[in-house]
Enzyme design. Sequence first.
Site, mmCIF file in Angstrom:
data_model
loop_
_atom_site.group_PDB
_atom_site.id
_atom_site.type_symbol
_atom_site.label_atom_id
_atom_site.label_comp_id
_atom_site.label_asym_id
_atom_site.label_seq_id
_atom_site.Cartn_x
_atom_site.Cartn_y
_atom_site.Cartn_z
ATOM 1 N N ASN A 298 0.920 29.133 6.031
ATOM 2 C CA ASN A 298 0.667 27.727 5.715
ATOM 3 C C ASN A 298 1.940 26.975 6.090
ATOM 4 O O ASN A 298 3.001 27.199 5.502
ATOM 5 C CB ASN A 298 0.370 27.593 4.214
ATOM 6 N N TYR B 33 -5.412 9.475 10.422
ATOM 7 C CA TYR B 33 -5.045 10.431 11.477
ATOM 8 C C TYR B 33 -4.190 9.738 12.539
ATOM 9 O O TYR B 33 -3.122 10.231 12.930
ATOM 10 C CB TYR B 33 -6.336 10.997 12.084
ATOM 11 N N GLY C 96 -7.233 27.273 15.911
ATOM 12 C CA GLY C 96 -8.060 26.086 16.140
ATOM 13 C C GLY C 96 -8.586 26.008 17.564
ATOM 14 O O GLY C 96 -8.388 26.922 18.378
ATOM 15 N N GLN C 97 -9.256 24.890 17.844
ATOM 16 C CA GLN C 97 -9.902 24.718 19.153
ATOM 17 C C GLN C 97 -8.892 24.847 20.300
ATOM 18 O O GLN C 97 -9.114 25.594 21.253
ATOM 19 C CB GLN C 97 -10.581 23.334 19.201
ATOM 20 N N ILE D 119 -10.808 16.740 23.590
ATOM 21 C CA ILE D 119 -10.786 17.935 24.448
ATOM 22 C C ILE D 119 -12.153 18.633 24.377
ATOM 23 O O ILE D 119 -12.626 18.973 23.290
ATOM 24 C CB ILE D 119 -9.662 18.912 24.008
ATOM 25 N N ILE E 90 -3.308 29.078 9.008
ATOM 26 C CA ILE E 90 -3.498 29.204 7.555
ATOM 27 C C ILE E 90 -4.663 30.158 7.223
ATOM 28 O O ILE E 90 -4.734 30.686 6.127
ATOM 29 C CB ILE E 90 -3.721 27.797 6.944
ATOM 30 N N LYS F 148 -0.270 10.325 13.533
ATOM 31 C CA LYS F 148 0.162 10.688 14.891
ATOM 32 C C LYS F 148 1.215 9.704 15.397
ATOM 33 O O LYS F 148 2.197 10.103 16.036
ATOM 34 C CB LYS F 148 -1.043 10.728 15.846
HETATM 35 P P1 NAD Z 1 -8.428 22.380 14.944
HETATM 36 O O1 NAD Z 1 -8.802 21.721 13.658
HETATM 37 O O2 NAD Z 1 -9.480 23.059 15.727
HETATM 38 O O3 NAD Z 1 -7.239 23.406 14.686
HETATM 39 C C1 NAD Z 1 -6.174 23.146 13.796
HETATM 40 C C2 NAD Z 1 -5.772 24.465 13.177
HETATM 41 O O4 NAD Z 1 -4.709 24.202 12.270
HETATM 42 C C3 NAD Z 1 -6.904 25.127 12.381
HETATM 43 O O5 NAD Z 1 -7.136 26.445 12.845
HETATM 44 C C4 NAD Z 1 -6.396 25.117 10.944
HETATM 45 O O6 NAD Z 1 -6.768 26.276 10.213
HETATM 46 C C5 NAD Z 1 -4.896 25.050 11.150
HETATM 47 N N1 NAD Z 1 -4.211 24.486 9.994
HETATM 48 C C6 NAD Z 1 -4.589 23.411 9.252
HETATM 49 N N2 NAD Z 1 -3.723 23.225 8.259
HETATM 50 C C7 NAD Z 1 -2.778 24.192 8.372
HETATM 51 C C8 NAD Z 1 -1.624 24.510 7.619
HETATM 52 N N3 NAD Z 1 -1.266 23.822 6.535
HETATM 53 N N4 NAD Z 1 -0.866 25.568 8.034
HETATM 54 C C9 NAD Z 1 -1.221 26.284 9.127
HETATM 55 N N5 NAD Z 1 -2.319 26.037 9.858
HETATM 56 C C10 NAD Z 1 -3.085 25.001 9.477
HETATM 57 O O7 NAD Z 1 -7.689 21.272 15.832
HETATM 58 P P2 NAD Z 1 -7.496 21.239 17.420
HETATM 59 O O8 NAD Z 1 -8.621 20.451 17.968
HETATM 60 O O9 NAD Z 1 -7.207 22.581 17.938
HETATM 61 O O10 NAD Z 1 -6.207 20.309 17.504
HETATM 62 C C11 NAD Z 1 -4.899 20.859 17.600
HETATM 63 C C12 NAD Z 1 -3.888 19.713 17.687
HETATM 64 O O11 NAD Z 1 -4.231 18.867 18.797
HETATM 65 C C13 NAD Z 1 -3.878 18.805 16.461
HETATM 66 O O12 NAD Z 1 -2.570 18.340 16.227
HETATM 67 C C14 NAD Z 1 -4.755 17.647 16.884
HETATM 68 O O13 NAD Z 1 -4.419 16.471 16.198
HETATM 69 C C15 NAD Z 1 -4.397 17.535 18.355
HETATM 70 N N6 NAD Z 1 -5.451 16.870 19.139
HETATM 71 C C16 NAD Z 1 -6.669 17.476 19.323
HETATM 72 C C17 NAD Z 1 -7.654 16.830 20.064
HETATM 73 C C18 NAD Z 1 -8.997 17.477 20.322
HETATM 74 O O14 NAD Z 1 -9.859 16.867 20.952
HETATM 75 N N7 NAD Z 1 -9.215 18.704 19.889
HETATM 76 C C19 NAD Z 1 -7.404 15.559 20.599
HETATM 77 C C20 NAD Z 1 -6.172 14.954 20.347
HETATM 78 C C21 NAD Z 1 -5.190 15.634 19.636
#
Ligand code: NAD
Length: 273
Positions: free
Chosen positions: A54, A144, A13-14, A174, A37, A148
Site C-alpha cells: 500500500n 481526480y 492496474g490497466q 487509454i 495493494i 492530477k
Molecule cells: P487502474 O485503476 O487500472 O490501476 C491502478 C492500480 O493502483 C490498481 O491496480 C490499484 O489496485 C492500485 N492502487 C490503488 N491504490 C493503491 C495504493 N494505495 N497502494 C498501491 N496500489 C494501489 O488505473 P490505470 O488506468 O492503470 O491508471 C494508472 C495511472 O494512469 C493512474 O495514475 C491514472 O490516473 C493514470 N491515467 C490513466 C488513464 C487511463 O485511461 N487508464 C488516463 C489518464 C491517466
Amino acid sequence: MTKSKILVIGAAGQIGTEITHELSRIHGKEKIIASDIKPEAKDIFKDIEYISLNVMDQKAFKALLEKYNFDVIYHFAAILSASGEKNPERTWEVNTKGLLNVIEAAKNHNIKKIFWPSSIAVFGPTTPKVDTNQSPYMDPTTVYGISKLSGELWVSYFNERYNMDIRSLRYPGIISYKTAPGGGTTDYAIDIFFKAITTGKYSCFLNNNTFLPMMYMPDAVKATIELMEAPKKSLSIKTSYNVGSFSISPELLYKTIKKRIPDFKIDYQPDFR
Ligand code: NAD
C-alpha cells in the site's frame, strides 16, 4: 551491491500490467519488481517478482526501498476519475499523498528517475478543446483532475528545487483489452466492446456526441518508455507533457461496432460523468 531494479507501483492496474510486462521484456524479468495493494495480483505476474504494497504505508514502503536497490520507479497507483467522485477525500489522499510518499522516499533513497502519469483531466471547461497547447488555462472540475494538476505542480517543484528527475505524460483515455479498466470516464470506450460481444447492447453514461481524446495502449506504453529513455537534457517540461492520438464519440464507436455486429443496440443515459 546488488544490481539495480525497476519498481512498478500500481502494477496490477490497466496500464501498470502492460508496462510491467513490457519493461520485463526489455530489461529482463529479474530487473523488475511489480507491486500493488491487491495481494491476489501475484498471479498476473507469474515469473516477475511481486510484492503487495500500500503506497500510503510509509513504513512498509521505506522497508521495501531499503531491501532492494532500485534506480527507477513507475508510479501508477491512483483512484481514477469516475471512482474518485464517489470518495473525493480518499481520492485526494491516495493520488496526492501517494505521489508525495513516492517522491520523498525516492529523494531519500537515491532513485534516479520516476515516472508518474498525469491526465487530460487537468483540463477544464475553459481549456481550449482543439489543439490544446502545453500550458493552457486549466480549471479541472473533478477531484481526480484537481489531484492530477496539483501532482503536476509537485513534480515540477521537486524537479526544479531538488534537481530530481520525475517525468510525466498527460495520458488521454487509454484503450486496451487485456485488463479491465479502473474507473475512468473514458472507460466506456473499452466497455462498449465487451458489452457488444457479451450482451449485444450498451447503455452509455455519456451523450452520443461527446468527443474525448483516446490512445491505444501500445502507443501509450511506447510513449512512456521513450520518455523515460530520453536524455534528461532533452526534456524542457518540468510538469507533464501533452501526448495525443485521436478523439472519438460514443456514436462513432457504436456505428463502427455495428458494421461487425449489425444487431448491436445502444442507449444514452448521461450521468455525472
Ligand atoms: P487502474 O485503476 O487500472 O490501476 C491502478 C492500480 O493502483 C490498481 O491496480 C490499484 O489496485 C492500485 N492502487 C490503488 N491504490 C493503491 C495504493 N494505495 N497502494 C498501491 N496500489 C494501489 O488505473 P490505470 O488506468 O492503470 O491508471 C494508472 C495511472 O494512469 C493512474 O495514475 C491514472 O490516473 C493514470 N491515467 C490513466 C488513464 C487511463 O485511461 N487508464 C488516463 C489518464 C491517466
